[in-house]
Design a protein around this motif. Sequence first.
Motif, PDB file in Angstrom:
ATOM      1  N   CYS A  60       0.844  -1.189   0.000  1.00 51.68           N
ATOM      2  CA  CYS A  60       0.000   0.000   0.000  1.00 51.68           C
ATOM      3  C   CYS A  60       0.884   1.246   0.000  1.00 51.68           C
ATOM      4  O   CYS A  60       1.805   1.353   0.804  1.00 51.68           O
ATOM      5  CB  CYS A  60      -0.910  -0.024   1.221  1.00 51.68           C
ATOM      6  SG  CYS A  60      -1.890   1.475   1.387  1.00 51.68           S
ATOM      7  N   CYS A  63      -0.074   3.240   3.627  1.00 56.03           N
ATOM      8  CA  CYS A  63       0.325   2.738   4.941  1.00 56.03           C
ATOM      9  C   CYS A  63       1.499   1.758   4.868  1.00 56.03           C
ATOM     10  O   CYS A  63       2.072   1.403   5.898  1.00 56.03           O
ATOM     11  CB  CYS A  63      -0.868   2.088   5.645  1.00 56.03           C
ATOM     12  SG  CYS A  63      -1.401   0.545   4.883  1.00 56.03           S
ATOM     13  N   CYS A  81      -4.285  -0.374  -0.123  1.00 57.21           N
ATOM     14  CA  CYS A  81      -5.034  -1.464   0.475  1.00 57.21           C
ATOM     15  C   CYS A  81      -6.503  -1.014   0.616  1.00 57.21           C
ATOM     16  O   CYS A  81      -6.804   0.170   0.467  1.00 57.21           O
ATOM     17  CB  CYS A  81      -4.441  -1.855   1.830  1.00 57.21           C
ATOM     18  SG  CYS A  81      -4.610  -0.588   3.100  1.00 57.21           S
ATOM     19  N   CYS A  84      -7.273   1.853   3.235  1.00 59.40           N
ATOM     20  CA  CYS A  84      -6.777   3.151   2.794  1.00 59.40           C
ATOM     21  C   CYS A  84      -7.580   3.664   1.605  1.00 59.40           C
ATOM     22  O   CYS A  84      -7.912   4.846   1.530  1.00 59.40           O
ATOM     23  CB  CYS A  84      -5.304   3.079   2.428  1.00 59.40           C
ATOM     24  SG  CYS A  84      -4.230   2.873   3.858  1.00 59.40           S
TER      25      CYS A  84
END
Length: 89
Positions: A60, A63, A81, A84
């Motif tokens: 991701c 994050c 992801c 997110c």
Amino acid sequence: MSALRVVRESSSDDDEHDPEGPTLSSEWSRIRGLLLEAEAQLAETDAASARVEAGTYGLCQNCGRPIPPARLEARPAARLCVPCASALT
Ligand SMILES: [Zn+2]
């Protein structure tokens, strides 16, 4: 698109009144939309292969956690992801 452009330039401007089928203008807009969509997908795919080279594919970009394989299968060019992606949209 170039074939359509030739037709468009050589025909009279009365095609808007043809009751049969889509007008050249609407066909032009439709094809232009498809082209823009294809270009956007190409850009996403390019970005994804750059991430493969950089070794960050599947992580991701927000994050840094791994993107679940099921998501990558559904959207191979996914940058985020699921948590997110839903938080940012
Ligand atoms: Zn994330």
